[in-house]
Enzyme design. Sequence first.
Site, PDB file in Angstrom:
ATOM      1  N   ARG A  15     -44.609 -45.225  65.250  1.00 30.41           N
ATOM      2  CA  ARG A  15     -43.713 -45.190  66.410  1.00 30.41           C
ATOM      3  C   ARG A  15     -42.252 -45.283  65.963  1.00 30.41           C
ATOM      4  NH1 ARG A  15     -39.537 -48.087  68.654  1.00 30.41           N
ATOM      5  NH2 ARG A  15     -40.637 -50.015  68.095  1.00 30.41           N
ATOM      6  N   ASP A  16     -41.851 -46.450  65.496  1.00 33.27           N
ATOM      7  CA  ASP A  16     -40.450 -46.675  65.141  1.00 33.27           C
ATOM      8  C   ASP A  16     -40.029 -45.832  63.939  1.00 33.27           C
ATOM      9  OD1 ASP A  16     -37.929 -47.750  65.223  1.00 33.27           O
ATOM     10  OD2 ASP A  16     -38.477 -49.688  64.411  1.00 33.27           O
ATOM     11  N   HIS A 207     -37.989 -58.407  63.089  1.00 36.94           N
ATOM     12  CA  HIS A 207     -37.951 -56.957  62.898  1.00 36.94           C
ATOM     13  C   HIS A 207     -36.629 -56.620  62.203  1.00 36.94           C
ATOM     14  CE1 HIS A 207     -39.002 -52.769  64.479  1.00 36.94           C
ATOM     15  NE2 HIS A 207     -37.773 -52.611  63.997  1.00 36.94           N
ATOM     16  N   HIS A 209     -34.071 -54.394  59.589  1.00 41.01           N
ATOM     17  CA  HIS A 209     -33.743 -53.107  58.984  1.00 41.01           C
ATOM     18  C   HIS A 209     -33.071 -53.365  57.642  1.00 41.01           C
ATOM     19  CE1 HIS A 209     -33.955 -50.094  62.554  1.00 41.01           C
ATOM     20  NE2 HIS A 209     -34.831 -51.055  62.708  1.00 41.01           N
ATOM     21  N   CYS A 240     -32.943 -46.670  64.521  1.00 38.57           N
ATOM     22  CA  CYS A 240     -32.756 -46.574  65.969  1.00 38.57           C
ATOM     23  C   CYS A 240     -31.980 -45.313  66.336  1.00 38.57           C
ATOM     24  CB  CYS A 240     -32.013 -47.805  66.483  1.00 38.57           C
ATOM     25  SG  CYS A 240     -31.665 -47.745  68.248  1.00 38.57           S
ATOM     26  N   ASN A 249     -36.061 -48.926  58.386  1.00 35.36           N
ATOM     27  CA  ASN A 249     -36.729 -50.185  58.672  1.00 35.36           C
ATOM     28  C   ASN A 249     -37.079 -50.885  57.368  1.00 35.36           C
ATOM     29  OD1 ASN A 249     -37.406 -50.333  61.691  1.00 35.36           O
ATOM     30  ND2 ASN A 249     -38.072 -48.270  61.194  1.00 35.36           N
TER      31      ASN A 249
END
Length: 302
Positions: A15-16, A207, A209, A240, A249
């Site tokens: 997903r991300d 979470h 980065h 993002c 990430n």
Amino acid sequence: MNLPNSVTVKEVGPRDGLQNEKQFIQTEDKIDWINMLSETGLSYIEITSFVNPKWIPQLADAVQVAKSIKRKKDITYAALVPNERGLQAALEVNIDEVAVFMSASETHNRKNINKSISETYIVLKPVIEQALSAGKSVRGYISTVFGCPYEGEISIDAVLSVSDQLFSLGIQELSLGDTIGVANPKQVEEVLTKVLDRFPREKIAMHFHNTRGTALANVLVSLNLGITKFDSSLGGLGGCPYAKGASGNLATDDLHYMLDQMGIHTGIDQEKLIQAAIFIEEKLGKPLPSHTMQTKRSLCNS
């Protein structure tokens, strides 16, 4: 150091990791990749997002992907859900966990969701309630916890306010996001200390980065404060789409290497993880940025 015996790594690459990729990854390749990830020992995979395809074309095949993967009973298959319409699609394909999202920054929230923070609560309330009623677990993401590309530094009070609201709406776990990769270990300690004064550590995930190379250092500080859940993306894929410069990430393969070398159990097989990284790297047609993959390429070329 006060380190945990085990850590849960939450893979968000499908997903991300993919959401900002301009080159469309074929649906069958996404399915194959998720199936490979399911064989690595991961216990959690965020497989897609049920957003309007016009906003994230890369994930327009969310329903087909969710229907077609081979599920393992010991793995939680999650998806990002922005609204009730997205929730209905997620429930129809029997997603295990619903993730809702918003920002601690008013400007980023408007750029990302096209709503104010207060308006977002109104949208998320029925999503959370209906997901819980359907027997699904619900996770909340807060973006820009450690800094915003539009507003700069975000106050801890703003973070705590959004956290309070999301927990009051019924989420069971909260992921705190360093959306643009600006966090440093001292800042992480300061923010987490205040967060953990208010919420149980078992309900908090991080979470990070790696935009500025500080992700693993921030993980180490979090571990020392008792955090045992971390989001990461295989190979360091992703960023993002509404935060310029937010590349990369935290890489699952780099995170696993560090945890494994420190004797912290994850249940992950590093070799199978690398095989899955090689697979998606070939489909993307470009090298993944993780240190593990860079090292592997260097050794292969030497």
